[in-house]
Design an enzyme around this catalytic site. Structure first.
Site, PDB file in Angstrom:
ATOM      1  N   SER A 169       0.829  -1.215   0.000  1.00 23.84           N
ATOM      2  CA  SER A 169       0.000   0.000   0.000  1.00 23.84           C
ATOM      3  C   SER A 169       0.853   1.251   0.000  1.00 23.84           C
ATOM      4  CB  SER A 169      -0.823   0.053   1.285  1.00 23.84           C
ATOM      5  OG  SER A 169      -1.842  -0.876   1.266  1.00 23.84           O
ATOM      6  N   ASN A 178     -11.120  -7.724   2.543  1.00 21.83           N
ATOM      7  CA  ASN A 178     -12.035  -7.107   1.569  1.00 21.83           C
ATOM      8  C   ASN A 178     -13.114  -6.277   2.264  1.00 21.83           C
ATOM      9  OD1 ASN A 178     -10.467  -8.509  -0.176  1.00 21.83           O
ATOM     10  ND2 ASN A 178     -12.044  -9.938  -0.859  1.00 21.83           N
ATOM     11  N   HIS A 211     -21.797  36.514 -21.323  1.00 20.68           N
ATOM     12  CA  HIS A 211     -20.696  36.403 -22.304  1.00 20.68           C
ATOM     13  C   HIS A 211     -19.489  37.239 -21.864  1.00 20.68           C
ATOM     14  CE1 HIS A 211     -23.840  34.770 -25.008  1.00 20.68           C
ATOM     15  NE2 HIS A 211     -24.565  35.755 -24.508  1.00 20.68           N
ATOM     16  N   SER A 237       5.709  39.218  -6.404  1.00 14.21           N
ATOM     17  CA  SER A 237       6.557  38.657  -7.459  1.00 14.21           C
ATOM     18  C   SER A 237       8.012  38.853  -7.068  1.00 14.21           C
ATOM     19  CB  SER A 237       6.260  39.370  -8.774  1.00 14.21           C
ATOM     20  OG  SER A 237       7.382  39.316  -9.624  1.00 14.21           O
ATOM     21  N   LYS A 293       3.806  43.862  -7.902  1.00 15.06           N
ATOM     22  CA  LYS A 293       2.770  42.856  -8.111  1.00 15.06           C
ATOM     23  C   LYS A 293       2.048  42.440  -6.832  1.00 15.06           C
ATOM     24  CE  LYS A 293       1.615  40.915 -11.339  1.00 15.06           C
ATOM     25  NZ  LYS A 293       2.147  39.876 -12.211  1.00 15.06           N
ATOM     26  N   ASN A 323      -0.541  39.326  -6.422  1.00 16.38           N
ATOM     27  CA  ASN A 323      -1.185  38.253  -7.180  1.00 16.38           C
ATOM     28  C   ASN A 323      -2.197  37.484  -6.342  1.00 16.38           C
ATOM     29  OD1 ASN A 323       0.321  38.853  -9.472  1.00 16.38           O
ATOM     30  ND2 ASN A 323       1.969  37.439  -8.894  1.00 16.38           N
ATOM     31  N   GLU A 345      -5.618  30.952  -7.992  1.00 20.14           N
ATOM     32  CA  GLU A 345      -4.978  30.149  -9.051  1.00 20.14           C
ATOM     33  C   GLU A 345      -4.777  28.707  -8.605  1.00 20.14           C
ATOM     34  OE1 GLU A 345      -1.415  32.100 -10.672  1.00 20.14           O
ATOM     35  OE2 GLU A 345      -2.421  33.984 -10.187  1.00 20.14           O
ATOM     36  N   LYS A 399      -8.554   4.614  -2.608  1.00 24.31           N
ATOM     37  CA  LYS A 399      -7.938   5.423  -1.555  1.00 24.31           C
ATOM     38  C   LYS A 399      -7.099   6.556  -2.146  1.00 24.31           C
ATOM     39  CE  LYS A 399      -7.036   1.433   0.382  1.00 24.31           C
ATOM     40  NZ  LYS A 399      -8.288   0.742  -0.035  1.00 24.31           N
TER      41      LYS A 399
HETATM   42  N1  ARG Z   1      -4.864  -3.417   0.821  1.00 24.92           N
HETATM   43  C1  ARG Z   1      -6.045  -3.612   0.020  1.00 24.92           C
HETATM   44  C2  ARG Z   1      -6.736  -2.292  -0.203  1.00 24.92           C
HETATM   45  O1  ARG Z   1      -6.140  -1.324   0.100  1.00 24.92           O
HETATM   46  C3  ARG Z   1      -7.001  -4.536   0.652  1.00 24.92           C
HETATM   47  C4  ARG Z   1      -6.464  -5.901   0.570  1.00 24.92           C
HETATM   48  C5  ARG Z   1      -7.370  -6.868  -0.039  1.00 24.92           C
HETATM   49  N2  ARG Z   1      -6.489  -7.759  -0.647  1.00 24.92           N
HETATM   50  C6  ARG Z   1      -6.809  -8.968  -1.088  1.00 24.92           C
HETATM   51  N3  ARG Z   1      -5.891  -9.661  -1.582  1.00 24.92           N
HETATM   52  N4  ARG Z   1      -8.013  -9.401  -0.994  1.00 24.92           N
HETATM   53  O2  ARG Z   1      -7.816  -2.187  -0.712  1.00 24.92           O
END
Ligand code: ARG
Length: 477
Positions: A27, A114, A160, A281, A287, A289, A294, A329
Site C-alpha cells: 500500500s 475485503n 458572455h 513577485s 505585483k 497576485n 490560481e 484510496k
Molecule cells: N490493501 C487492500 C486495499 O487497500 C485490501 C487488501 C485486499 N487484498 C486482497 N488480496 N483481498 O484495498
C-alpha cells in the site's frame, strides 16, 4: 531486532513472493491514515467474535484495550509500518500479535481484508465529509457576510463576459453561495447512501462467523449493514459519488476563483485582496497576485482527475473484490487533501477582501447596461418589445456617437431618437432603479436579496445541524 511480518497467506505456495510482487502489492504510505478506523472496526469485530463464541469476553476486552494502546502509540509516532507490512491490516495484525500473541490471530476469524478495506475507507469518508462540510459552511458564511455588507452595492452583471445589466454585488456573491449550498446538500444526500456497513460481508459471500453485522454497523455509526455482501465488498460507487460531489464543488470553487482574478485585476479594481491572502513577485515589486485563486483553479483539475480514476477503475470490473479497487484510496485522499488546503484559504480571501463600492458603482452603467431599462419602459408603455428593442438600439447608437451614457440623455436627446421616449423614462435610467425593478423572487432587488440571505441562512443552519449530528468515529485529517 527485525520485525516478523504477518503472513496472511502462503501455505499452499512453494516459493515466497518475488520482490517485484511485494513492491507492487504494498500500500501507499498515505493509506495508513486509516489506522484509527481500522482499529475501531476491529474492536467492533472483537465483540462480534464474543457473540460467535470465538473469543471470551475477557479476551475481547484484552484485545480491545491493546488495540486502544496501538492507536495511541501510532498517533504518537511510537510505532510505524515496516517495509514488510503489505498494508494497514497486516501492519496492525503484526503489532497486535506482538502484544497479545495468538489472541491476535483469532481476531482474523470471520472477516476479510475485503470487507475491512471497504469499511475503513467508508468510515473515513463519512467523517471527512463533515470536516469538508464545515469548511464549505465557513466559506458560505464568508460570502454571506460580504453579501450582507453589499446588498445595495451596485455592480455590473455579465453575460458572455460583456456588461449586461446592473446587479447588486451581494446578488453576485450569493450566486456562488447558492452553488456551494447545493454541493453541501449533495454531500448530505451522498451520506444517506453511504450509511451502510460492509462489515460482515467478509471476502464476498458473507461471514459464517460474524452473524450480527447489524450490531457492528450500529456501533460504527451506520444505519444498517449492506443488503448484499457481494455488493458490499465489490462496489465503490459511494467513493465515485463522493468524488463527483467534490469535483462539482471544485468546479464551483474554480468559477469563483476566476471571478476573483477579474475583480482584483487592475482593469476591474472591484476588490482589494488583503495582504495576508495575496502574493508578490520575485522580480516585479509592484505585483499583488491572487495565488490562492490560481491554486484553487488548478486543484479543481485534480478533483476531476480523481473522479475519472475511480469511474475508470470500476468500469468493466467483475464482482466482487478486485485489487483495482485499491485505487479508491489514492483518488479519495488526493481530493480530500487538496480541499483541506484550498477551502479555508478561499474562505479567508473572501472574508478579508475589501470592496471598492465607488468603482463598481461607476462601472455598473458602463457598456450601456441600462439599455434593457429603456426597452422594458417602452414595452410597459405599450410598444411591442420587438419595436422597443429597435428603438433602444438606435438610442445606444446615438449615445455612442455623442460619447455619452444612457443615464446622461437629455429630454431633447430622447425625443430626437423617438417621440415615444418621454422624459419620464429617466426615472428608470439609473442602476438603482434597474435593480429595484427586478423585484420578483430570486431577483436582484435589495429586498429580494435580503430575503434570499435570510432563506440561505436557514439552509446553512440546517447544514450546520447535520454536520454536528453524526455519531460515528471521528477522523483525523
Ligand atoms: N490493501 C487492500 C486495499 O487497500 C485490501 C487488501 C485486499 N487484498 C486482497 N488480496 N483481498 O484495498
Amino acid at each position: 531486532m527485525t520485525e516478523q511480518s504477518v503472513r496472511l497467506w502462503g501455505a499452499r505456495f512453494r516459493t515466497s513472493p518475488s520482490p517485484e510482487l511485494i513492491a507492487l502489492s504494498r500500500s501507499e504510505s498515505s493509506y495508513f491514515r486509516l489506522v484509527r478506523y481500522d482499529l475501531t472496526s476491529s474492536m467492533a469485530h472483537a465483540r462480534e467474535l464474543v457473540r460467535a463464541g470465538i473469543l471470551t469476553a475477557a479476551e475481547a476486552d484484552e484485545v480491545c484495550a491493546t488495540l486502544e494502546t496501538i492507536g495511541a502509540d501510532y498517533e504518537a509516532g511510537r510505532i510505524k509500518p515496516s517495509p514488510s507490512d503489505e498494508d494497514i491490516h497486516t501492519f496492525l495484525e503484526r503489532i497486535l500479535g506482538e502484544r497479545v500473541g495468538i489472541l491476535g490471530g483469532k481476531l482474523r476469524a470471520g472477516r476479510s481484508r475485503n470487507d475491512q478495506a471497504a469499511n475503513d475507507l467508508k468510515l473515513y469518508l463519512r467523517d471527512v465529509a463533515r470536516h469538508i462540510g464545515s469548511d464549505i459552511l465557513n466559506l458560505q458564511n464568508a460570502l454571506v457576510e460580504q453579501a450582507e455588507a453589499h446588498i445595495t452595492t451596485l455592480t455590473t452583471g455579465f453575460t458572455h463576459l460583456q456588461p449586461a445589466q446592473p446587479v447588486s454585488f451581494a446578488h453576485q456573491l450569493l450566486a456562488h453561495a447558492q452553488t456551494f449550498a447545493r454541493d453541501l446538500d449533495r454531500l448530505r444526500d451522498w451520506d444517506k447512501r453511504a450509511a451502510r456497513s460492509p462489515l460482515g460481508a467478509a471476502a464476498l459471500a458473507g461471514s459464517a462467523i460474524a452473524l450480527q453485522p447489524e450490531l457492528s454497523a450500529r456501533e460504527l455509526g451506520y444505519d444498517a449493514p449492506c443488503e448484499n455482501s457481494i455488493d458490499a465488498v465489490g462496489s465503490r460507487d459511494h467513493v465515485a459519488e463522493f468524488l463527483f460531489v467534490m469535483a462539482m464543488f471544485g468546479v464551483h470553487l474554480s468559477r469563483l476563483a476566476e471571478e476573483l482574478f477579474l475583480w482584483s485585476s487592475r482593469q476591474f479594481r472591484w476588490i482589494e485582496m488583503d495582504d495576508g491572502y495575496a502574493t508578490g513577485s520575485s522580480i516585479m515589486p509592484q505585483k499583488k497576485n491572487c495565488d490562492i485563486a490560481e491554486l484553487t483553479r488548478g486543484r479543481a483539475s485534480r478533483l476531476i482527475g480523481s473522479l475519472t480514476t475511480m469511474l475508470v477503475a470500476l468500469k468493466g470490473l467483475a464482482f466482487a473484490y478486485n485489487r483495482d479497487l485499491a485505487e479508491d484510496k489514492h483518488a479519495a485522499f488526493d481530493t480530500i487533501d487538496a480541499l483541506t488546503l484550498v477551502v479555508p484559504a478561499m474562505a479567508g480571501l473572501i472574508r478579508t477582501m475589501r470592496v471598492n463600492a465607488d468603482i463598481m458603482r461607476r462601472q455598473s452603467v458602463e457598456g450601456f447596461t441600462l439599455a434593457t431599462e429603456v426597452a422594458d419602459w417602452l414595452a410597459k408603455s405599450g410598444v411591442p418589445f420587438s419595436e422597443a428593442h429597435e428603438i433602444t438600439g438606435a438610442l445606444v447608437r446615438y449615445c455612442e456617437d455623442k460619447s455619452i451614457g444612457l443615464e446622461d440623455l437629455s429630454d431633447a436627446d430622447l425625443a430626437a431618437v423617438d417621440e415615444r421616449l418621454l422624459p419620464s423614462i429617466k426615472m428608470s435610467l439609473s442602476p438603482q432603479a434597474a435593480i429595484e425593478a427586478r423585484k420578483a423572487y430570486g431577483g436582484t432587488a435589495p429586498d429580494r436579496v435580503r430575503e434570499q440571505i435570510a432563506r440561505l441562512k436557514s439552509v446553512l443552519d440546517g447544514q450546520k445541524e447535520w454536520l454536528s449530528s453524526y455519531a460515528g468515529p471521528r477522523a483525523e485529517r
